[in-house]
Write an enzyme that holds these catalytic residues in place. Structure first.
Site, PDB file in Angstrom:
ATOM      1  N   ASP A  50       0.763  -1.237  -0.006  1.00 35.62           N
ATOM      2  CA  ASP A  50       0.075  -0.079   0.036  1.00 35.62           C
ATOM      3  C   ASP A  50       0.750   1.270   0.191  1.00 35.62           C
ATOM      4  O   ASP A  50       0.278   2.155  -0.387  1.00 35.62           O
ATOM      5  CB  ASP A  50      -0.767   0.036   1.247  1.00 35.62           C
ATOM      6  CG  ASP A  50      -2.375  -0.583   0.986  1.00 35.62           C
ATOM      7  OD1 ASP A  50      -2.855  -0.599   0.055  1.00 35.62           O
ATOM      8  OD2 ASP A  50      -2.833  -1.151   1.936  1.00 35.62           O
TER       9      ASP A  50
HETATM   10  C1  BGC Z   1       0.075   1.306   6.478  1.00 38.97           C
HETATM   11  C2  BGC Z   1       0.070   0.358   5.671  1.00 38.97           C
HETATM   12  C3  BGC Z   1      -1.554   0.109   5.438  1.00 38.97           C
HETATM   13  C4  BGC Z   1      -2.158   1.377   4.854  1.00 38.97           C
HETATM   14  C5  BGC Z   1      -3.719   1.256   4.663  1.00 38.97           C
HETATM   15  C6  BGC Z   1      -0.309   2.547   5.569  1.00 38.97           C
HETATM   16  O1  BGC Z   1      -0.076   3.849   6.623  1.00 38.97           O
HETATM   17  O2  BGC Z   1       1.586   1.411   6.310  1.00 38.97           O
HETATM   18  O3  BGC Z   1       0.395  -0.867   6.015  1.00 38.97           O
HETATM   19  O4  BGC Z   1      -1.678  -0.687   4.375  1.00 38.97           O
HETATM   20  O5  BGC Z   1      -1.614   2.433   5.453  1.00 38.97           O
HETATM   21  O6  BGC Z   1      -4.365   2.582   4.168  1.00 38.97           O
HETATM   22  C1  NOJ Z   2      -1.772  -3.709   5.575  1.00 42.71           C
HETATM   23  C2  NOJ Z   2      -2.953  -3.646   4.381  1.00 42.71           C
HETATM   24  O1  NOJ Z   2      -4.264  -3.959   5.213  1.00 42.71           O
HETATM   25  C3  NOJ Z   2      -2.743  -4.764   3.242  1.00 42.71           C
HETATM   26  O2  NOJ Z   2      -3.869  -4.682   2.430  1.00 42.71           O
HETATM   27  C4  NOJ Z   2      -1.365  -4.388   2.541  1.00 42.71           C
HETATM   28  O3  NOJ Z   2      -1.226  -5.258   1.577  1.00 42.71           O
HETATM   29  C5  NOJ Z   2      -0.168  -4.171   3.601  1.00 42.71           C
HETATM   30  N1  NOJ Z   2      -0.664  -3.478   4.901  1.00 42.71           N
HETATM   31  C6  NOJ Z   2       1.003  -3.965   2.983  1.00 42.71           C
HETATM   32  O4  NOJ Z   2       1.119  -2.367   2.667  1.00 42.71           O
END
Ligand code: BGC
Ligand code: NOJ
Length: 828
Positions: free
Chosen positions: A501
């Site tokens: 993400d």
């Molecule tokens: C986090 C990710 C997460 C995303 C969701 C980010 O700040 O680091 O792990 O998937 O937010 O919106």
């Molecule tokens: C948490 C999110 O829920 C997931 O969708 C994503 O793949 C991981 N973070 C890595 O960014």
């Protein structure tokens, strides 16, 4: 692990399926979840946490204050007061924090028991949500361990949330004026106390209310917070508890609480049990009031439910039912291996965590506030891999819900709300990996159940019934979505992000507060993802196999062909010489290459490409995994990328916003580690696979509690990486794709017991030192008792089922209707 602080805060009671916490001041609150259908609760080892009905944002029953000091404020509080001395304490330690002479918290599946002793009064509280009910029970047993009688006051306390947790925490100008309660007896039960009903907003647009009941006659009650606490006082020293006198306060606006006061005299050695029930009830819209023209809650439906659970026999029966519910679920896959960490995670905790991620997705934990995120499209599809064998019917329903939020162009809403099941417009679409995960989820479901019929189910696009098409069509459009979005190198375009993400290649955000995921400054026609290429190959091969099973030969051929084409690209511009590259940015520059100054190698494409079978024959896979071992592996797990980004790169996005070593910037993002474990088994290296498995296994990390900090019984999303000041420190426990993927890696790849369309496959790739192991797997109505014996160092299997030799490693489903199959496997 040598050289780290050693500290254990409890131990595993494997026989009872419990983790026992033996001191209350754990490094972080160590929590558990109650409820598994509609009513849910988070509960910490000191009785902190909150409750909600279905949606942690929109139907929150009680308040919880995140990010507070002291930690973990708000919960299911009980206060005990010795009326002779005036001494008072919390039997769960918080919030009063008076030292307890004995303390023990047992977290089990769907229940928590906190037992303590102070002032020679033993208190044991069992918290659980009965199966099928929208309520929680707190069953408190007090025992007088003194040689003299004890005169004890018990106070309960919850603070009600005004339903919408977001509004509740922000809109004080309105909320301070709307709180309302009713405090009335339970008709026909003169020996129990008045029930406290929380009915804020019931007079107008809500048809639901909360209730808080107690099995005893009351010495008093309170429902107005500041009356109970006293002005400028906290939950650690409520004025009412200090004086031992309740005020019978009725809340009108301000902060609504519920507190019962019970006075008991206990003879030496005497025990007495008090039951509190906190619940949620929804009335028919046209039958809300009683009498109908009044403003009084109609309680005719709810009162019998309350009366039922104030009875000890009903409570005990409900608890036994809960235990049976869980032993049935966990009984579907049980193993006995030479490694205790493997056994207890597979048999108990990892499976349990998978069920919690099924229920919560990423919404409510001690790191997820329950306000921000609904159900994720990619997350829910992956979570499914970990629970489909336990609750196939609910997995089916989940698949249909998720698929209904797919769009006509094959793309998907990134998230949807559990209450409405509708796509979430704030986050929108354009995460280009999303659709492919649906194929993996559906394939896993059909392999488990054999229910090919699901492919014919009519499922809307964009939640619009007029746009309904068979589920199979959704899967086809998922692949089509990628094929229609190919970039300059022939790799899939990344969109807002792929699995990572935080790799936001079209974002270019320089304004504080902008969301990295939804800000888009580029047209998205250049930046590409090798990860999506690998995922596409994996999904296309799955869909091809599925198409072949349902007689769609030409589709099968086409998808195999598309997979091959994409594999070529992956091994072309997607390959860096010793590992798979990660992406190309908006300038068409490579990411995840030895040419890069930082971020030379990423874990994700190594995992997913090899899972897709890319480069396995040609030796690329082994090279990539050797690079992972050399550059990314640490004693605490495998790091996401190296070197970490030391500064913010506008063209990379959120990944470079994190300090080095945390989260997506070179943290050990545990979700990805099992991909590598599985990949290691694919190239036959069981020792390596299991070694990686143990590095992040929470049970194996139990004795470094002060460093690890999070619960030793569940996986955390992240362990700080080598570049971090706190390397080895875990964060974001419970709600993570780590749960499902580790479950898949250990049960299906390492232990090698895997559902297929044609039967159960047994093909373990385990450490050489293992002489064997036993497993029981229930699959399509048959119980397989599997005995594996090692006779040589490799992974070659020969199998017999009920004494008959089997060709290959898949045991065909029994044709004679047998219910048990004895499987003997020889590993050579
Ligand atoms: C986090 C990710 C997460 C995303 C969701 C980010 O700040 O680091 O792990 O998937 O937010 O919106
Ligand atoms: C948490 C999110 O829920 C997931 O969708 C994503 O793949 C991981 N973070 C890595 O960014």
């Amino acid at each position: 692990m040598k050289g780290f602080t050693r500290m254990k805060y409890g131990y595993f009671d494997d026989e009872n399926h419990e983790y026992v916490i033996s001191q209350p001041n754990t490094p972080l609150p160590w929590i558990n979840y109650l409820g598994s259908e509609a009513y849910f609760a988070l509960i910490s080892n000191t009785a902190g946490g909150y409750s909600f009905y279905k949606d942690a944002r929109l139907r929150r029953l009680t308040r919880y204050r995140y990010n507070n000091a002291p930690l973990d404020m708000g919960g299911r509080y009980i206060y005990l007061r010795d009326n002779a001395s005036g001494a008072f304490w919390s039997p769960s330690w918080m919030p009063v924090r008076v030292k307890l002479d004995e303390y023990e918290c047992r977290h089990g599946q769907g229940y928590t028991i906190i037992r303590s002793v102070a002032n020679d009064i033993e208190a044991r509280t069992r918290y659980f949500v009965p199966v099928g009910e929208n309520l929680e029970i707190w069953e408190l047993t007090l025992t007088n361990r003194r040689s003299a009688p004890a005169d004890i006051s018990t106070f309960s306390a919850v603070e009600f949330c005004l339903w919408d947790a977001n509004d509740d925490g922000t809109n004080f100008q309105r909320n301070y004026s709307i709180g309302q309660v009713e405090i009335v007896p339970l008709p026909g039960h003169p020996s129990v106390g008045d029930v406290i009903y929380h009915k804020t907003e019931y007079r107008e647009r809500r048809d639901h209310f909360a209730y808080f009941a107690c099995s005893e006659k009351l010495a008093g009650f309170d429902t107005q917070r500041e009356t109970f606490l006293g002005p400028y006082r906290g939950w650690d020293s409520p004025a009412v508890v200090e004086t031992g006198v309740s005020c019978q306060s009725e809340a009108h606006g301000w902060q609504v609480i519920g507190s019962h006061h019970i006075k008991l005299t206990l003879a030496p050695g005497e025990s007495h049990t008090i039951r509190f029930i906190l619940g949620y009830h929804e009335n028919p819209k046209n039958d809300k009031f009683d009498p109908p023209d009044s403003q009084v809650i109609n309680k005719r439906i709810v009162e019998p439910i309350i009366a039922k659970y104030l009875q000890s026999t009903n409570v005990e029966a409900a608890f036994q039912q809960l235990r049976e519910h869980w032993s049935k679920l966990l009984g579907i896959y049980q193993v006995e291996t030479p490694d205790e960490h493997t056994n207890r995670m597979v048999n108990i905790w990892n499976a349990y965590q998978c069920m919690v991620t099924f229920n919560m997705s990423r919404s409510a934990s001690y790191f997820e506030s329950g306000i921000g995120r609904g159900m994720g499209f990619r997350d829910s599809n992956q979570d499914l891999l970990g629970f489909v064998h336990m609750i196939p019917e609910r997995a089916r329903e989940r698949i249909l819900d998720i698929a209904a939020t797919q769009l006509e162009n094959g793309g998907a809403y990134h998230q949807y709300q559990p209450l409405t099941k509708r796509g979430n417009n704030d986050v929108g679409t354009g995460f280009n990996d999303d659709p492919a995960w649906l194929i993996l989820g559906v394939a896993a479901y059909i392999k488990e159940t054999g229910d090919f019929g699901i492919l014919d189910e009519l499922v809307p696009y964009d939640n619009n019934p007029d746009l309904a098409k068979p589920l199979y069509d959704h899967l086809q459009r998922s692949l089509q979505y990628t094929l229609e979005r190919i970039g300059p190198h022939g790799l899939p375009l990344i969109g807002r992000a792929d699995w990572n993400d935080c790799l936001n290649l079209n974002c270019f955000s320089d304004t504080p507060g902008q969301s990295f995921q939804t800000t888009t400054s580029k047209d998205g026609k250049v930046a590409e993802s090798v990860f999506i290429a690998g995922l596409f190959v994996l999904a296309a091969r799955e869909l091809s196999a599925l198409a072949r099973k349902v007689g769609r030969e030409s589709d099968a051929t086409r998808y195999t062909h598309e997979a091959q084409e994409m594999e070529k690209v992956t091994l072309g511009p997607g390959w860096d010489g010793a590992w798979f590259r990660r992406a190309y940015d908006d300038f068409s520059n490579v990411i995840g290459s030895k040419e890069c100054e930082e971020g030379q190698i990423f874990i994700e494409p190594q995992g997913i490409c090899i899972l897709a079978g890319i480069g396995v024959e040609s030796g690329h896979a082994q090279k990539a995994l050797d690079s992972v071992a050399e550059r990314l592996a640490t004693p605490h797990g495998i790091i996401l990328q190296q070197p970490a980004y030391s500064k913010y790169y506008l063209h990379l996005g959120e990944i470079s916003s994190y300090p080095p070593g945390y989260k997506e910037n070179a943290g050990i993002f545990c979700h990805t580690n099992p991909w590598i474990m599985a990949a290691e088994t694919i190239i036959g290296r069981g020792d390596k696979a299991h070694d990686y498995y143990l590095r992040i296994n929470p049970s194996a990390r139990e004795n470094i509690g002060d460093l690890h900090k999070c619960e030793p019984y569940v996986y955390a999303q992240m362990i700080a990486g080598r570049d971090a000041a706190t390397h080895g420190e875990a964060k974001n426990s419970w709600l993570t794709g780590t749960a499902a993927w580790n479950y898949v890696a250990i049960t299906q790849f390492i232990l090698g017991i895997r559902p297929t369309y044609d039967g159960l496959q047994v093909a373990p790739v385990v450490p050489q030192s293992w002489k064997g192991f036993n497993a029981t797997r229930k699959f399509r109505g048959v119980t397989y008792n599997i005995k594996i014996e090692r006779q040589g160092p490799g992974n070659q299997v020969s199998l017999t089922a009920n004494g008959a030799a089997i060709q290959g490693s898949v045991i065909p489903l029994p044709t004679q209707g047998e219910k048990t199959v004895e499987v003997v496997v020889t590993l050579r």
